[in-house]
Design an enzyme around this catalytic site. Sequence first.
Site, short mmCIF file in Angstrom:
data_model
loop_
_atom_site.label_atom_id
_atom_site.label_comp_id
_atom_site.label_asym_id
_atom_site.label_seq_id
_atom_site.Cartn_x
_atom_site.Cartn_y
_atom_site.Cartn_z
N GLY A 1 85.08 25.34 122.88
CA GLY A 1 84.71 26.61 122.18
C GLY A 1 85.74 26.87 121.05
O GLY A 1 85.64 26.00 119.98
N HIS B 1 79.36 14.56 119.05
CA HIS B 1 80.51 15.26 119.50
C HIS B 1 80.46 15.69 121.01
O HIS B 1 81.45 15.96 121.69
CB HIS B 1 80.32 16.79 118.81
CG HIS B 1 81.62 17.40 118.96
ND1 HIS B 1 82.98 17.22 118.71
CD2 HIS B 1 81.73 18.92 119.81
CE1 HIS B 1 83.60 18.39 119.09
NE2 HIS B 1 82.84 19.27 119.69
N SER C 1 87.28 18.74 122.21
CA SER C 1 86.95 19.74 121.25
C SER C 1 88.01 20.89 121.31
O SER C 1 89.23 20.37 121.03
CB SER C 1 85.69 20.43 121.29
OG SER C 1 85.03 21.13 120.18
N TRP C 2 87.66 22.06 121.18
CA TRP C 2 88.82 23.12 121.32
C TRP C 2 89.87 22.71 122.39
O TRP C 2 90.69 23.02 122.47
CB TRP C 2 88.17 24.41 121.39
CG TRP C 2 89.23 25.47 122.11
CD1 TRP C 2 89.12 25.90 123.29
CD2 TRP C 2 90.33 26.24 121.22
NE1 TRP C 2 90.30 26.76 123.24
CE2 TRP C 2 91.09 26.84 122.40
CE3 TRP C 2 90.85 25.81 120.07
CZ2 TRP C 2 92.03 27.50 121.92
CZ3 TRP C 2 92.12 26.49 119.91
CH2 TRP C 2 92.77 27.47 120.89
N ASP D 1 80.53 11.86 114.80
CA ASP D 1 80.95 13.45 115.14
C ASP D 1 80.68 14.51 113.84
O ASP D 1 81.63 14.33 113.06
CB ASP D 1 82.02 13.58 115.71
CG ASP D 1 82.39 14.80 116.49
OD1 ASP D 1 81.82 16.05 116.05
OD2 ASP D 1 83.30 14.99 117.32
#
Length: 329
Positions: A53, A302, A120-121, A274
Site C-alpha cells: 500500500g 510488481h 512494495s510499501w 516492475d
Amino acid sequence: MDKSAGQKNATQYLYPPSDPFDQRMLDVGDGHKVYVEQCGRRDGIPVVVLHGGPGGGCSPAMRRYFDPEVYRVILFDQRGCGRSRPHASVENNTTWHLVSDIELIRETLGIDKWMVFGGSWGATLSLIYGITHPDRTAALILRGVFLMTQAELAWFYGGGASQFWPDLWERFADIIPKDEQDNFITAYHRRLFCGDMMIETRFARAWASWENALASIESNGAGGEGPAEYARAFARLENHYFHNAGFLDSDGWILDNVNRIANIPGIIVQGRFDMICPPTSAYGLSQKWDRGRLRLVGKAGHALSEAGISAELVRAMDGFAEIADELGL
C-alpha cells in the site's frame, strides 16, 4: 529457479492453504485496533509479514510463502486497513505509528527476534523497521522495493510510467483539472479527503485503478477496480503517506541509514519489468547493503502473485529456514 516459472501459475510454487491458529484484535492505542493472526507451527521460526500500500491488507495467500511445518507466520492489517479499525482512518496513522505497532505485536506474542517479510510499501516498512530495531530483525526478505523517495513518486505520479501506459494515464490524469496537474498527489489529496463520500469514492477508484492496472506484467492494463470500500481505504491511506513523504525526516532516508542493517542478511526479489517500483531502487539498495542479495526476475512485474516472483520468495524462505540457528532463531 525453474526456467519454466513464467509459464506456470504462481500457486504451484506455494505451500497449501492453511488456517490461522490465532486471530485477535490488538488495541495499539490512539483509537486504533489492528487485526493480527498467526498460522503455521506454534513454536516455529517467527516471521512477520508486512503488506503493501500503504492501505492494502493481508490476505490468506500471504500465508502460503512459508513452510507451515517450519514457520510461525504473523500477519496483520496495518492501521486503517483490512479488518483493522477504524477503517480508512488517517488519524494517528504514520510510519512511526506502524513501527511502534510492529514492536507491540512482537512483545505481545512473546517473540524475541523474527524475520521480516514485505513487498512494495511492505518492503519500505520492513527496511524502516530493521533500521530502527536491528536487534530484533534476524533477516529481511523484500519484494518490489520502494524506498519512499521523491524520485520514485515522480516516476509513478509525475509522468514517468505514463510513457509506457499513456491510455491508462489519461484516465488517471484527465479527471483532474489542467491547472492542478502539476502535482497529482496533492490534487487527489484534496478530493480523497473532501468529506463527500461519493467524490472520495470516485477518485479513490481512479487512484487504485492506475496502480492495479500496472501491477502484473501479464494483465496488459486489465487490473480492475476492486470493491469501492477497499479502493477508498487504499487510496486515502496511500495518498496520505505519499502526501507526507512517508513521514521520513529527509528524502533518501532509507539509503542514508542502511548502515544500521549492515549485519542483517537479506534477499531482494525484484521484477525486471516492475512499472510501479522500477528495479533501480532495488539495485541501489543492494549496492549499499553488502548482505542484501538481489534476485532480478526476468519477465516479471510488481505483483506478489506473479509466478517468477512467488518462486523466488518461496526459495528464499526455504533457504533461510535452513540457517535459522545461525540467525539466532
